[in-house]
Structures are given as structure tokens and as C-alpha cells.
Design an enzyme around this catalytic site. Structure first.
Site, PDB file in Angstrom:
ATOM      1  N   PHE A  12       0.723  -1.239   0.199  1.00 50.16           N
ATOM      2  CA  PHE A  12       0.119  -0.220   0.095  1.00 50.16           C
ATOM      3  C   PHE A  12       0.874   1.335  -0.185  1.00 50.16           C
ATOM      4  O   PHE A  12       0.792   2.065  -0.924  1.00 50.16           O
ATOM      5  CB  PHE A  12      -1.055  -0.074   1.201  1.00 50.16           C
ATOM      6  CG  PHE A  12      -1.589   1.124   1.724  1.00 50.16           C
ATOM      7  CD1 PHE A  12      -2.335   1.946   0.721  1.00 50.16           C
ATOM      8  CD2 PHE A  12      -1.424   1.500   2.979  1.00 50.16           C
ATOM      9  CE1 PHE A  12      -2.921   3.124   1.227  1.00 50.16           C
ATOM     10  CE2 PHE A  12      -2.179   2.684   3.326  1.00 50.16           C
ATOM     11  CZ  PHE A  12      -2.999   3.811   2.453  1.00 50.16           C
ATOM     12  N   GLY A  37       2.267  -7.914  -0.670  1.00 48.06           N
ATOM     13  CA  GLY A  37       2.130  -6.722  -1.659  1.00 48.06           C
ATOM     14  C   GLY A  37       1.154  -7.418  -2.774  1.00 48.06           C
ATOM     15  O   GLY A  37       1.111  -8.987  -2.823  1.00 48.06           O
ATOM     16  N   LYS A  92      12.044 -11.324  10.386  1.00 51.59           N
ATOM     17  CA  LYS A  92      13.327 -11.350   9.664  1.00 51.59           C
ATOM     18  C   LYS A  92      13.260 -10.053   8.841  1.00 51.59           C
ATOM     19  O   LYS A  92      14.624  -9.579   8.628  1.00 51.59           O
ATOM     20  CB  LYS A  92      12.996 -12.625   8.658  1.00 51.59           C
ATOM     21  CG  LYS A  92      13.709 -13.819   9.536  1.00 51.59           C
ATOM     22  CD  LYS A  92      13.470 -15.316   8.477  1.00 51.59           C
ATOM     23  CE  LYS A  92      14.239 -15.270   7.563  1.00 51.59           C
ATOM     24  NZ  LYS A  92      14.054 -16.487   6.657  1.00 51.59           N
ATOM     25  N   GLY A 103      23.522  -2.288   4.723  1.00 54.17           N
ATOM     26  CA  GLY A 103      24.739  -2.504   4.105  1.00 54.17           C
ATOM     27  C   GLY A 103      24.878  -1.972   2.667  1.00 54.17           C
ATOM     28  O   GLY A 103      25.627  -1.389   2.291  1.00 54.17           O
ATOM     29  N   TYR A 146       6.037  -7.953  15.458  1.00 48.51           N
ATOM     30  CA  TYR A 146       6.153  -6.483  14.547  1.00 48.51           C
ATOM     31  C   TYR A 146       6.852  -5.552  15.446  1.00 48.51           C
ATOM     32  O   TYR A 146       7.827  -4.972  14.925  1.00 48.51           O
ATOM     33  CB  TYR A 146       4.579  -6.375  14.384  1.00 48.51           C
ATOM     34  CG  TYR A 146       4.517  -4.824  13.443  1.00 48.51           C
ATOM     35  CD1 TYR A 146       5.164  -5.070  12.421  1.00 48.51           C
ATOM     36  CD2 TYR A 146       4.144  -3.661  13.877  1.00 48.51           C
ATOM     37  CE1 TYR A 146       4.821  -3.981  11.247  1.00 48.51           C
ATOM     38  CE2 TYR A 146       3.781  -2.864  13.129  1.00 48.51           C
ATOM     39  CZ  TYR A 146       4.184  -2.695  11.765  1.00 48.51           C
ATOM     40  OH  TYR A 146       4.134  -1.734  10.752  1.00 48.51           O
TER      41      TYR A 146
END
Ligand code: UDP
Length: 327
Positions: A12, A37, A92, A103, A146
Site C-alpha cells: 500500500f 504486496g 526477519k 549494508g 512486529y
């Protein structure tokens, strides 16, 4: 031409960010693994000359050929019911995912903006929530996956900022809604509007006295864009401070629907925050930003979008009930 990588591109927020950056004349790379998604959200930019899509999980090594000026890390499940269903992926993407993003940013000398959340405040004991409030989060509760991932993400981002001198921005996003939300993602606005469209009763969790403050997508995108181009590295709340109880909000929707819907009550999910409202003084002062779109206008636009969805999407049940995931 400056370039930007947006993770969570088919989500979104991600898809609206793509539109904004293309409109502002950037070269845009979108990355998504479609775990939450939706390819339809980016179908309209698929053949745009300045847009490229990379289907990838951001928790795996990521790279972009050539220069990269900005990265916006928006990949993450964001609906409570989604992160209850896929808790490990949620953890993750906020930990391994941000490490890869930082990175890459370090290698490219790119500026990074990360999507943080009002969930870092947990079930807040300070109201409205200011950025200097540390929060009240249960790390092992159902929302911990979360909340802690996002808290870790903030910590990691600040560490890269301090240790490597990386240019970083942190937006704490409060409840945001609008076209391209998943109708069945379980969150309250798509839930209620979907119920109206299907002629079902509106499900209020608990007694509905818990509050939220809803920000329309265009305001949110405007705030995020302004924050990226500010020189402020500490977290900034972006949300609409117009607070309402969930029960009053349900009543507003019933009224909008000509009093044709009924309200029914269901169990309150575990650790559901009782009050949420952003203090946006910082955003006002630093970015000159305030939300402009009120709930009535925003809900109307969102409802118009949901009306364009197919019957199949309207009746698709991705989630049954919170009780399926809280064991
Ligand atoms: N909620 C509700 N009925 C629904 C979905 C959500 O009453 O069908 C409530 C939920 O318990 C919470 C609020 O609406 O208090 C906002 O929930 P949402 O999932 O949109 O996001 P949250 O702000 O909790 O992350």
C-alpha cells in the site's frame, strides 16, 4: 537523474511512494516478494521508462547495479492479523532485511529512510505519543513480533548512523489508509468498508472504546517525502492527530451507509492498544507538515476504490479470525 530503491514496493505505502518519486522525476527501483504486496498495485507503472522491478525477498542479499541515492525500507507485513499469521517473516524483514538495506546504503553512500511505526509505543501510557516516549511493548505478546522488529530496525539504523556516518531518517507511521490497501488485510478501515460492500454487520472488537487516529495516504506520503529531504536523523511521527474511538468510527461508517449496517461486538485482540494519537509537533516544526485531508473525504475516496474491486476480491477471505492465530 537521482535514483531510489523502495522495498515493499507492491504494498500500500510502497506503491504510493513509487508514484510520488516517479512524479518528482526520480529513477525508481521497486523490490517486493509479494508476501503481502499485490502486483496490481504496481501494474500501472510496469512499463514506465524510469521504473524497474526486482522480485526479491529483502532478507536475502540485495544489490542494485550502478548508483543509488536513496533507499526507503517499507517491506514488512503491517496488519496485526498478517504478522500473527507470518510472525517469523515479520521478524526477519525488520532485522535481516534492515541489515541488508543498511549494508547496501553504506556501499552506495545512499541516504536511508525506514518505515517505523506507532507500534513502537506499544499500548502507550503517554498520550498523545511524543517521539521521546520509550513505549510500553510486550515483547512476547502476539504483537511483539512486529513491535520488536520495528524497534530493532530503529536501533540498527541509528547504529549505522553513528558508527558509519550513514544518512538516515526514521518515520513513525500512525494508522494510514486509502486506495490500494488490501480489502481483506484485517485492519479496521478495509474491514468496515468491506463489510458495508458485502452487506454484513460491522465487527467492533472489545467495547470499541479504544481509539485510533487515521491519516489519509496522500498526507502520509507528503510527510515521508518531506522527512527524507530534511536533515533530521531522529524519529518523527507522521499521522493525523484527529482521534476517534473505534465505536464512534463504526457509527460514522453506519451513517455513511444510510444506517443500513448493524454493529456487532467481538473479542478484543490481545494487547490491542487502548489509545493511539500522534503528537505531530516535531513534523510541524521541522518539516512544515500537517495533514490536510479529513476523515470524511479520505473515507469517501477509499470507499470509491474498494467499490472498483471485483466480486472475487470482495469475497476473498484471507483471514478468518484472530482466534485462529492466537493460541
Ligand atoms: N478493529 C475492530 N474491528 C475490526 C478490525 C479492527 O474493532 O474488524 C479494531 C482493532 O481491535 C483496533 C482498531 O480497530 O482496536 C484498529 O485496528 P487495526 O487492525 O486497523 O490496526 P492497529 O491500529 O490495531 O494496528
Amino acid at each position: 537523474m537521482e535514483s531510489v530503491l523502495i522495498t515493499g514496493a507492491a504494498g500500500f505505502l510502497g506503491s504510493h511512494l513509487i508514484d510520488k518519486f516517479l512524479a518528482e522525476g526520480f529513477e525508481v527501483f521497486g523490490m517486493d516478494n509479494f508476501i503481502t504486496g499485490n502486483p496490481n498495485n504496481i501494474a500501472h507503472v510496469a512499463s514506465h521508462p524510469h521504473f524497474s522491478f526486482i522480485e526479491q525477498d529483502v532478507t536475502k542479499y540485495i544489490n542494485i547495479e550502478g548508483n543509488l541515492d536513496y533507499i526507503l525500507h517499507f517491506a514488512s507485513p503491517a496488519s496485526p492479523i498478517d504478522y500473527l499469521k507470518i510472525p517469523i517473516q515479520t521478524l526477519k524483514v525488520g532485522s535481516l532485511g534492515i541489515h541488508n538495506v543498511l549494508g547496501l546504503a553504506k556501499a552506495k553512500k545512499a541516504r536511508v529512510l525506514i518505515a517505523s511505526t506507532s507500534e513502537v509505543y506499544g499500548d502507550p501510557l503517554v498520550h498523545p505519543q511524543t517521539e521521546d516516549y520509550f513505549g510500553n511493548v510486550n515483547p512476547i505478546g502476539p504483537r511483539g513480533v512486529y513491535d520488536e522488529a520495528k524497534r530493532f530496525q530503529e536501533a540498527m539504523t541509528m547504529a549505522y548512523h553513528h558508527v558509519h556516518g550513514l544518512e538516515t531518517r526514521i518515520v513513525r507511521i500512525f494508522n494510514t489508509y486509502g486506495p490500494r490497501m488490501r480489502l481483506n488485510d484485517g485492519r479496521v478501515i478495509p474491514a468496515f468498508l468491506g463489510q458495508v460492500l458485502r452487506g454484513e454487520d460491522l465487527t467492533v472488537f472489545g467495547d470499541g472504546q479504544q481509539t485510533r487516529s487515521f491519516c489519509y495516504i496522500d498526507d502520509q506520503i507528503d510527510g515521508i517525502f518531506k522527512l527524507l529531504f530534511s536533515d533530521y536523523a531522529l524519529p518523527v511521527n507522521i499521522g493525523n492527530p484527529n482521534e476517534i474511538s473505534i465505536l464512534d468510527f463504526a457509527k460514522e461508517i453506519v451513517k455513511m451507509n444510510g444506517n443500513k449496517s448493524k454493529i456487532i461486538f467481538k473479542d478484543l485482540p490481545v494487547n490491542d492498544p487502548m489509545q493511539r494519537c500522534p503528537d505531530i509537533s516535531k513534523a510541524k516544526e521541522l518539516l512544515g507538515w500537517t495533514p490536510k485531508i479529513g476523515r470524511e473525504e479520505g473515507i469517501r475516496k477509499t470507499f470509491e476504490y474498494f467499490k472498483t474491486l471485483s466480486k472475487e476480491e470482495l469475497y476473498k477471505t484471507e483471514h478468518k479470525d484472530f482466534s485462529d492465530y492466537i493460541k
